[in-house]
Write a protein that holds these residues in place. Sequence first.
Motif, short mmCIF file in Angstrom:
data_model
loop_
_atom_site.label_atom_id
_atom_site.label_comp_id
_atom_site.label_asym_id
_atom_site.label_seq_id
_atom_site.Cartn_x
_atom_site.Cartn_y
_atom_site.Cartn_z
N PRO A 95 0.80 -1.23 0.00
CA PRO A 95 0.00 0.00 0.00
C PRO A 95 0.82 1.28 0.00
O PRO A 95 0.52 2.21 -0.76
CB PRO A 95 -0.84 -0.13 1.28
N ALA A 96 1.87 1.36 0.83
CA ALA A 96 2.66 2.58 0.91
C ALA A 96 3.34 2.88 -0.42
O ALA A 96 3.36 4.03 -0.88
CB ALA A 96 3.69 2.47 2.02
N HIS A 97 3.88 1.86 -1.06
CA HIS A 97 4.56 2.05 -2.35
C HIS A 97 3.56 2.44 -3.43
O HIS A 97 3.82 3.36 -4.23
CB HIS A 97 5.30 0.78 -2.74
N ALA A 98 2.41 1.77 -3.46
CA ALA A 98 1.41 2.05 -4.49
C ALA A 98 0.87 3.47 -4.35
O ALA A 98 0.71 4.20 -5.33
CB ALA A 98 0.27 1.03 -4.40
N MET A 99 0.60 3.89 -3.11
CA MET A 99 0.07 5.24 -2.91
C MET A 99 1.14 6.30 -3.15
O MET A 99 0.85 7.39 -3.63
CB MET A 99 -0.47 5.37 -1.49
N ALA A 100 2.40 5.99 -2.84
CA ALA A 100 3.48 6.94 -3.11
C ALA A 100 3.61 7.18 -4.62
O ALA A 100 3.82 8.32 -5.06
CB ALA A 100 4.79 6.43 -2.54
N GLU A 101 3.47 6.13 -5.42
CA GLU A 101 3.51 6.29 -6.87
C GLU A 101 2.33 7.14 -7.35
O GLU A 101 2.47 7.99 -8.22
CB GLU A 101 3.48 4.92 -7.55
N THR A 125 -4.11 -1.42 7.97
CA THR A 125 -3.88 -0.35 7.02
C THR A 125 -3.42 0.94 7.66
O THR A 125 -2.95 1.84 6.97
CB THR A 125 -5.15 -0.10 6.20
N SER A 126 -3.57 1.11 8.98
CA SER A 126 -3.10 2.34 9.62
C SER A 126 -1.58 2.46 9.51
O SER A 126 -1.03 3.54 9.67
CB SER A 126 -3.52 2.37 11.09
N ALA A 127 -0.91 1.35 9.24
CA ALA A 127 0.54 1.39 9.06
C ALA A 127 0.94 2.13 7.79
O ALA A 127 2.12 2.38 7.57
CB ALA A 127 1.10 -0.04 9.02
N LEU A 128 -0.03 2.51 6.96
CA LEU A 128 0.25 3.26 5.74
C LEU A 128 0.64 4.71 6.02
O LEU A 128 1.40 5.32 5.27
CB LEU A 128 -0.99 3.22 4.84
N VAL A 129 0.13 5.29 7.11
CA VAL A 129 0.23 6.73 7.34
C VAL A 129 1.67 7.22 7.39
O VAL A 129 2.07 8.12 6.64
CB VAL A 129 -0.52 7.13 8.62
N MET A 130 2.48 6.67 8.28
CA MET A 130 3.85 7.17 8.44
C MET A 130 4.70 6.97 7.19
O MET A 130 5.37 7.91 6.74
CB MET A 130 4.51 6.50 9.65
N PRO A 131 4.72 5.77 6.59
CA PRO A 131 5.54 5.60 5.39
C PRO A 131 5.13 6.53 4.25
O PRO A 131 5.99 7.06 3.54
CB PRO A 131 5.32 4.13 5.01
N ALA A 133 3.51 9.49 4.48
CA ALA A 133 3.86 10.87 4.84
C ALA A 133 5.34 11.13 4.62
O ALA A 133 5.75 12.25 4.31
CB ALA A 133 3.48 11.14 6.30
N ALA A 134 6.16 10.09 4.76
CA ALA A 134 7.61 10.24 4.57
C ALA A 134 8.02 10.20 3.11
O ALA A 134 9.09 10.72 2.76
CB ALA A 134 8.34 9.14 5.34
N ARG A 135 7.20 9.61 2.23
CA ARG A 135 7.65 9.35 0.86
C ARG A 135 6.86 10.07 -0.22
O ARG A 135 7.32 10.16 -1.36
CB ARG A 135 7.58 7.85 0.58
N ALA A 136 5.66 10.54 0.07
CA ALA A 136 4.80 11.11 -0.97
C ALA A 136 5.45 12.32 -1.63
O ALA A 136 6.18 13.07 -1.00
CB ALA A 136 3.45 11.49 -0.37
N ARG A 137 5.13 12.52 -2.89
CA ARG A 137 5.69 13.64 -3.65
C ARG A 137 4.88 14.92 -3.48
O ARG A 137 5.26 15.97 -3.98
CB ARG A 137 5.75 13.29 -5.14
N CYS A 138 3.74 14.84 -2.81
CA CYS A 138 2.89 16.00 -2.59
C CYS A 138 2.50 16.02 -1.10
O CYS A 138 2.77 15.06 -0.37
CB CYS A 138 1.64 15.93 -3.47
N PRO A 139 1.87 17.09 -0.64
CA PRO A 139 1.43 17.11 0.76
C PRO A 139 0.47 15.96 1.06
O PRO A 139 -0.32 15.54 0.21
CB PRO A 139 0.73 18.47 0.89
N VAL A 140 0.53 15.47 2.29
CA VAL A 140 -0.34 14.39 2.76
C VAL A 140 -1.15 14.90 3.95
O VAL A 140 -0.58 15.36 4.95
CB VAL A 140 0.47 13.15 3.17
N ALA A 141 -2.48 14.85 3.84
CA ALA A 141 -3.37 15.23 4.93
C ALA A 141 -3.87 13.97 5.61
O ALA A 141 -4.38 13.06 4.95
CB ALA A 141 -4.54 16.06 4.41
N VAL A 142 -3.73 13.91 6.92
CA VAL A 142 -4.17 12.74 7.68
C VAL A 142 -5.29 13.20 8.62
O VAL A 142 -5.08 14.04 9.48
CB VAL A 142 -3.01 12.12 8.47
#
Length: 287
Positions: A95-101, A125-131, A133-142
């Motif tokens: 999930p983290a890699h797919a959403m980062a892309e 799936t809550s484990a998605l938040v930190m990775p 937020a650290a890798r996304a190319r745009c702002p991440v709102a949680v």
Amino acid sequence: MRHGAGREPVIGGVDPERDWRVPVAWAVDEAALRGVPLGLAVAVPPARDTQHVDDTPRLLGQARERGDVLDRAAAWARERQPGTRVSTRLLTGAPAHAMAELSEEAGLVVLGSRHLTGPGALLGTSALVMPLAARARCPVAVVGHPGHTTQEPAYLVVGVDDSDSSRAALGWAFAEAALRGCALRVLAAWQPPVFATGRGHGERFQEERRLLAEVVAGWSEDHPEVPVSHEIVAGPPVEVLAEAAEHALGLVVGRRGRGGYTGMRLGSVARGALRRAHCPVIVVPTP
């Protein structure tokens, strides 16, 4: 990297294991405010490493279940904001890699699942938040704290220091405040050096105030319509920001501040804000 309110779509991550309505509402309302499409996405994790068992039936079942949740979320979002175009994507892989892309083409990614303490921080799936937020190319709102209430007149809070990441967060916060027609409160946390004298404290504090005023003044010239206040508050940064943002529309922080070590992708203040703040937290990467 695109940090402003441009024409890129808003992407909303749908958590199939918890109530997705709060983050989806935030995402579709933000898309409507910006006049851009909303893309809702959910990821199907990869197959388990099994030597003697075919994992295909489980994966197909999980894909059907998550697809159904995604369709319900999209229908709900369209009903909430009929004028906003809503599309869906069923992603495969971690999930983290797919959403980062997916963040490569987004102006903002919105997530829920603010269960960042206890077992939920490591499992599900809550484990998605930190990775992300650290890798996304745009702002991440949680978002997603059910007990959060806002205060009138509405305002955003942004935490600043003298880092590049902080300056990116400040710029994003001004643009967002202008978009929402709300006030902006700019805060810097002050922690005096342990061995400085009283006079040294005062001189350094005044210098910090001067620098903060100069930085804010530059952005105020670009956004004269935004009511803005700025102050330095004594105390640990996470506690200062979380308390100030208790009834805010959101808390904006840079991905990394001036502390920590060079290889750290997500700074301690951003991590602490995601765990501590009750309002939506927006993590802004450095351009």
